[in-house]
Scaffold this active site. Structure first.
Site, PDB file in Angstrom:
ATOM      1  N   ASP A  30       0.863  -1.188   0.000  1.00 26.20           N
ATOM      2  CA  ASP A  30       0.000   0.000   0.000  1.00 26.20           C
ATOM      3  C   ASP A  30       0.899   1.238   0.000  1.00 26.20           C
ATOM      4  N   SER A  48      -9.179   5.712  -9.030  1.00 19.14           N
ATOM      5  CA  SER A  48      -9.206   6.511 -10.263  1.00 19.14           C
ATOM      6  C   SER A  48     -10.598   6.737 -10.839  1.00 19.14           C
ATOM      7  N   THR A  64      -4.106  14.282 -13.997  1.00 19.91           N
ATOM      8  CA  THR A  64      -5.234  14.279 -14.934  1.00 19.91           C
ATOM      9  C   THR A  64      -5.679  15.683 -15.340  1.00 19.91           C
ATOM     10  N   ASP A  65      -6.269  15.772 -16.526  1.00 15.93           N
ATOM     11  CA  ASP A  65      -6.832  17.057 -16.979  1.00 15.93           C
ATOM     12  C   ASP A  65      -8.043  17.465 -16.140  1.00 15.93           C
ATOM     13  N   GLU A  66      -8.586  16.519 -15.366  1.00 17.81           N
ATOM     14  CA  GLU A  66      -9.793  16.843 -14.576  1.00 17.81           C
ATOM     15  C   GLU A  66      -9.514  17.889 -13.506  1.00 17.81           C
ATOM     16  N   TYR A 112     -12.726  12.928  -6.611  1.00 15.34           N
ATOM     17  CA  TYR A 112     -11.566  12.362  -7.313  1.00 15.34           C
ATOM     18  C   TYR A 112     -10.659  13.474  -7.837  1.00 15.34           C
ATOM     19  N   SER A 113     -11.228  14.410  -8.605  1.00 22.49           N
ATOM     20  CA  SER A 113     -10.353  15.418  -9.210  1.00 22.49           C
ATOM     21  C   SER A 113      -9.760  16.349  -8.156  1.00 22.49           C
ATOM     22  N   LYS A 128      -6.794  14.568  -6.787  1.00 21.23           N
ATOM     23  CA  LYS A 128      -5.644  14.613  -7.706  1.00 21.23           C
ATOM     24  C   LYS A 128      -5.032  16.022  -7.686  1.00 21.23           C
ATOM     25  N   ASN A 132      -8.002   8.349 -21.093  1.00 20.24           N
ATOM     26  CA  ASN A 132      -7.303   7.258 -21.793  1.00 20.24           C
ATOM     27  C   ASN A 132      -8.280   6.173 -22.214  1.00 20.24           C
ATOM     28  N   PRO A 147     -25.689   2.672 -20.610  1.00 22.50           N
ATOM     29  CA  PRO A 147     -26.241   3.755 -19.781  1.00 22.50           C
ATOM     30  C   PRO A 147     -25.560   5.106 -20.043  1.00 22.50           C
ATOM     31  N   VAL A 148     -26.294   6.000 -20.698  1.00 24.06           N
ATOM     32  CA  VAL A 148     -25.767   7.339 -21.030  1.00 24.06           C
ATOM     33  C   VAL A 148     -26.158   8.289 -19.910  1.00 24.06           C
ATOM     34  N   TYR A 149     -25.169   8.893 -19.248  1.00 25.63           N
ATOM     35  CA  TYR A 149     -25.499   9.830 -18.168  1.00 25.63           C
ATOM     36  C   TYR A 149     -26.064  11.129 -18.771  1.00 25.63           C
ATOM     37  N   HIS A 169     -21.535  16.470 -12.670  1.00 25.37           N
ATOM     38  CA  HIS A 169     -20.879  16.014 -13.906  1.00 25.37           C
ATOM     39  C   HIS A 169     -20.231  17.160 -14.706  1.00 25.37           C
TER      40      HIS A 169
HETATM   41  P1  NAD Z   1      -6.609   2.045 -12.354  1.00 26.10           P
HETATM   42  O1  NAD Z   1      -7.742   2.256 -11.412  1.00 26.10           O
HETATM   43  O2  NAD Z   1      -6.805   1.159 -13.525  1.00 26.10           O
HETATM   44  O3  NAD Z   1      -5.350   1.457 -11.544  1.00 26.10           O
HETATM   45  C1  NAD Z   1      -4.981   1.951 -10.288  1.00 26.10           C
HETATM   46  C2  NAD Z   1      -3.954   0.972  -9.703  1.00 26.10           C
HETATM   47  O4  NAD Z   1      -3.511   1.502  -8.437  1.00 26.10           O
HETATM   48  C3  NAD Z   1      -4.535  -0.424  -9.406  1.00 26.10           C
HETATM   49  O5  NAD Z   1      -3.632  -1.413  -9.847  1.00 26.10           O
HETATM   50  C4  NAD Z   1      -4.663  -0.458  -7.880  1.00 26.10           C
HETATM   51  O6  NAD Z   1      -4.529  -1.755  -7.336  1.00 26.10           O
HETATM   52  C5  NAD Z   1      -3.516   0.464  -7.465  1.00 26.10           C
HETATM   53  N1  NAD Z   1      -3.738   1.072  -6.143  1.00 26.10           N
HETATM   54  C6  NAD Z   1      -4.856   1.703  -5.695  1.00 26.10           C
HETATM   55  N2  NAD Z   1      -4.684   2.114  -4.427  1.00 26.10           N
HETATM   56  C7  NAD Z   1      -3.418   1.753  -4.067  1.00 26.10           C
HETATM   57  C8  NAD Z   1      -2.655   1.924  -2.883  1.00 26.10           C
HETATM   58  N3  NAD Z   1      -3.157   2.524  -1.801  1.00 26.10           N
HETATM   59  N4  NAD Z   1      -1.394   1.443  -2.865  1.00 26.10           N
HETATM   60  C9  NAD Z   1      -0.859   0.807  -3.951  1.00 26.10           C
HETATM   61  N5  NAD Z   1      -1.555   0.604  -5.097  1.00 26.10           N
HETATM   62  C10 NAD Z   1      -2.811   1.080  -5.151  1.00 26.10           C
HETATM   63  O7  NAD Z   1      -6.145   3.496 -12.791  1.00 26.10           O
HETATM   64  P2  NAD Z   1      -5.626   4.027 -14.203  1.00 26.10           P
HETATM   65  O8  NAD Z   1      -6.780   4.378 -15.040  1.00 26.10           O
HETATM   66  O9  NAD Z   1      -4.576   3.108 -14.700  1.00 26.10           O
HETATM   67  O10 NAD Z   1      -4.947   5.403 -13.755  1.00 26.10           O
HETATM   68  C11 NAD Z   1      -3.596   5.439 -13.328  1.00 26.10           C
HETATM   69  C12 NAD Z   1      -3.242   6.868 -12.957  1.00 26.10           C
HETATM   70  O11 NAD Z   1      -3.437   7.726 -14.073  1.00 26.10           O
HETATM   71  C13 NAD Z   1      -4.085   7.444 -11.837  1.00 26.10           C
HETATM   72  O12 NAD Z   1      -3.256   8.203 -10.989  1.00 26.10           O
HETATM   73  C14 NAD Z   1      -5.096   8.343 -12.542  1.00 26.10           C
HETATM   74  O13 NAD Z   1      -5.483   9.404 -11.717  1.00 26.10           O
HETATM   75  C15 NAD Z   1      -4.273   8.817 -13.723  1.00 26.10           C
HETATM   76  N6  NAD Z   1      -5.047   9.157 -14.927  1.00 26.10           N
HETATM   77  C16 NAD Z   1      -5.943   8.265 -15.452  1.00 26.10           C
HETATM   78  C17 NAD Z   1      -6.616   8.592 -16.625  1.00 26.10           C
HETATM   79  C18 NAD Z   1      -7.599   7.635 -17.264  1.00 26.10           C
HETATM   80  O14 NAD Z   1      -8.243   8.024 -18.238  1.00 26.10           O
HETATM   81  N7  NAD Z   1      -7.719   6.420 -16.792  1.00 26.10           N
HETATM   82  C19 NAD Z   1      -6.390   9.839 -17.234  1.00 26.10           C
HETATM   83  C20 NAD Z   1      -5.478  10.717 -16.654  1.00 26.10           C
HETATM   84  C21 NAD Z   1      -4.791  10.361 -15.504  1.00 26.10           C
HETATM   85  O1  TDX Z   2     -21.752   4.512 -17.441  1.00 24.19           O
HETATM   86  C1  TDX Z   2     -21.278   5.604 -17.790  1.00 24.19           C
HETATM   87  N1  TDX Z   2     -22.040   6.444 -18.550  1.00 24.19           N
HETATM   88  C2  TDX Z   2     -21.605   7.669 -18.959  1.00 24.19           C
HETATM   89  O2  TDX Z   2     -22.345   8.400 -19.635  1.00 24.19           O
HETATM   90  C3  TDX Z   2     -19.936   6.024 -17.441  1.00 24.19           C
HETATM   91  C4  TDX Z   2     -19.046   5.132 -16.614  1.00 24.19           C
HETATM   92  C5  TDX Z   2     -19.516   7.254 -17.864  1.00 24.19           C
HETATM   93  N2  TDX Z   2     -20.325   8.074 -18.583  1.00 24.19           N
HETATM   94  C6  TDX Z   2     -19.805   9.400 -19.006  1.00 24.19           C
HETATM   95  C7  TDX Z   2     -19.240  10.244 -17.887  1.00 24.19           C
HETATM   96  C8  TDX Z   2     -18.159  11.052 -18.589  1.00 24.19           C
HETATM   97  O3  TDX Z   2     -18.751  12.181 -19.212  1.00 24.19           O
HETATM   98  O4  TDX Z   2     -18.689   9.153 -19.865  1.00 24.19           O
HETATM   99  C9  TDX Z   2     -17.648  10.116 -19.662  1.00 24.19           C
HETATM  100  C10 TDX Z   2     -16.377   9.391 -19.272  1.00 24.19           C
HETATM  101  O5  TDX Z   2     -16.593   8.807 -18.002  1.00 24.19           O
HETATM  102  P1  TDX Z   2     -15.425   8.059 -17.183  1.00 24.19           P
HETATM  103  O6  TDX Z   2     -14.893   6.937 -17.993  1.00 24.19           O
HETATM  104  O7  TDX Z   2     -15.936   7.766 -15.823  1.00 24.19           O
HETATM  105  O8  TDX Z   2     -14.289   9.157 -17.196  1.00 24.19           O
HETATM  106  P2  TDX Z   2     -14.166  10.632 -16.558  1.00 24.19           P
HETATM  107  O9  TDX Z   2     -15.190  10.887 -15.544  1.00 24.19           O
HETATM  108  O10 TDX Z   2     -14.101  11.584 -17.719  1.00 24.19           O
HETATM  109  O11 TDX Z   2     -12.735  10.481 -15.842  1.00 24.19           O
HETATM  110  C11 TDX Z   2     -11.674   9.801 -16.529  1.00 24.19           C
HETATM  111  O12 TDX Z   2     -10.775  10.627 -17.149  1.00 24.19           O
HETATM  112  C12 TDX Z   2      -9.806  11.267 -16.383  1.00 24.19           C
HETATM  113  C13 TDX Z   2     -10.941   8.790 -15.628  1.00 24.19           C
HETATM  114  O13 TDX Z   2     -11.857   7.953 -14.973  1.00 24.19           O
HETATM  115  C14 TDX Z   2     -10.032   9.459 -14.674  1.00 24.19           C
HETATM  116  O14 TDX Z   2      -9.254   8.508 -13.945  1.00 24.19           O
HETATM  117  C15 TDX Z   2      -9.112  10.354 -15.420  1.00 24.19           C
HETATM  118  O15 TDX Z   2      -8.362  11.111 -14.531  1.00 24.19           O
END
Ligand code: NAD
Ligand code: TDX
Length: 349
Positions: free
Chosen positions: A59, A83, A123-125, A148-149, A152, A178, A203-205, A274
């Protein structure tokens, strides 16, 4: 160079580890991960026999465990986080604990051990809901919307404070949404692909006209490596895909690729708070480090759909167990869950 990668069993972390080890550029990796619901060692099965790869379960909030695993590492690449925005809304506790306190713990241990580089993946959030026409460069105000944001943004500021106060060699990256292989199906694209493959509703939010800037995970990993190798201490780098689309556009595109009907779309109650729009200026990455995204969105989506369709065992295993409970609470029983959430919020006032 020996990298201490946190959260390497998650979506982006596992893609990054495969990317750096695949380059044969002298990197070795310690993957330090707690294995929460989002961590999955199946994502790294290909690395198991690689002598340059080691996994340590731990952890990031535990300083002794972090210190034992981090010693002898040269640099830290910090992905570990809670995340998912939706989970952070319904239960902010673990998000603050890992994203803020965990980052603080890592910083202290890394500083004590004298690592030569600390790359904080953000993140851009953190720039919040972008007004129409606005685009965020790295100096744009930080106005996060969700727990979350906000967590971050807090960790970004903590990292930058260590640069200023202690001369700590850290860098922050802020990426847009991503997509790609190995993404857990709570996030938009994999959830919709998996649902459509199972002929379940999508499911569209709200109205579905929210905009996101989509970045292929491989482009992100290349960008992160460029920052790790050539970025400047104390700098922030935006890493965007430059491909902004509405959620409805994305869903129709996925349904077209999967050859499924549009009537699978179902508008559901919106996510509280949102953000409507994200838009990122990544020109610093191009001007300073020569990086730009190269994956065409339509092509990247076709490949991603193909990956999920070809990895049905992976999909079945991550959608079993707790995922079923999650899906029931937040989707099948969405109206009741959101009503209960609103009542609790009112009672707290
Ligand atoms: P993810 O949720 O897929 O993976 C997170 C990983 O962190 C998991 O393997 C989990 O087991 C591990 N983890 C969680 N809590 C922990 C702890 N306390 N100690 C050790 N490990 C722990 O996330 P992701 O989508 O791969 O995102 C990775 C990073 O990139 C995050 O910091 C997220 O904020 C950032 N990010 C994600 C996106 C996106 O679109 N997914 C975009 C921009 C930035
Ligand atoms: O069921 C859904 N229906 C829906 O309409 C889900 C899961 C999402 N959505 C919408 C919400 C957002 O407008 O889709 C868009 C994308 O949703 P997410 O995948 O939850 O992403 P977002 O909230 O944009 O955040 C993501 O991008 C930045 C990642 O989860 C973050 O980890 C990252 O930092």
């Amino acid at each position: 160079m020996k990298l201490f990668v946190t959260g390497g069993a998650g979506f982006i972390g596992s893609n990054f580890i495969r990317h750096v080890l695949g380059k044969d550029a002298g990197y070795s990796v310690v993957n330090y991960d707690k294995l929460t619901y989002a961590g999955n060692l199946q994502n790294l099965a290909a690395c198991d026999v690689n002598p340059s790869y080691e996994f340590v379960r731990g952890d990031i909030c535990d300083p002794n465990s972090v210190a034992a695993a981090m010693k002898c590492c040269d640099a830290v690449v910090h992905f570990a986080a809670e995340s998912h925005v939706d989970r952070s809304i319904f239960d902010p506790g673990p998000v603050i604990e890992t994203n803020v306190n965990g980052t603080s713990c890592l910083l202290n241990v890394a500083r004590g051990l004298g690592v030569s580089r600390f790359l904080h993946v953000s993140t851009d959030e953190v720039y919040g809901d972008m007004p129409p026409g606005a685009v965020a460069d790295e100096r744009f105000p930080i106005v996060p919307s969700s727990p979350y944001s906000a967590s971050k943004a807090s960790s970004d500021l903590l990292v930058l404070s260590y640069v200023r106060t202690y001369g700590f060699p850290a860098i922050v990256t802020r990426a847009s949404n991503n997509y790609g292989p190995y993404q857990f199906p709570e996030k938009f694209i994999p959830l919709m692909i998996c649902n459509a493959m199972g002929h379940q509703r999508l499911p569209v939010y709200g109205d579905g006209l929210q905009q996101r800037d989509w970045l292929h995970v491989e482009d992100h990993c290349r960008g992160l490596l460029a920052v790790l190798e050539r970025g400047e201490t104390g700098e922030v780098y935006n890493i965007g895909g430059g491909q902004v689309r509405t959620n409805l556009w994305m869903l129709r595109e996925l349904l077209k690729i999967l050859n499924k009907p549009d009537d699978l779309l179902e508008h559901v109650t919106d996510r509280p708070g949102h953000d409507r729009r994200y838009a990122l200026d990544s020109s610093k990455m191009l001007n300073d480090l020569g990086w730009q995204p190269t994956t065409d969105l339509e092509q990247g989506l076709r490949e991603t759909v193909h990956w999920y369709a070809s990895n049905k065992d992976w999909v079945a295993s991550v959608r079993s167990g707790d995922y079923k409970k999650y899906y029931e609470t937040y989707y099948v029983n969405r109206t009741a869950t959101l009503r209960q959430f609103a009542q609790t919020a009112k009672a707290d006032d």
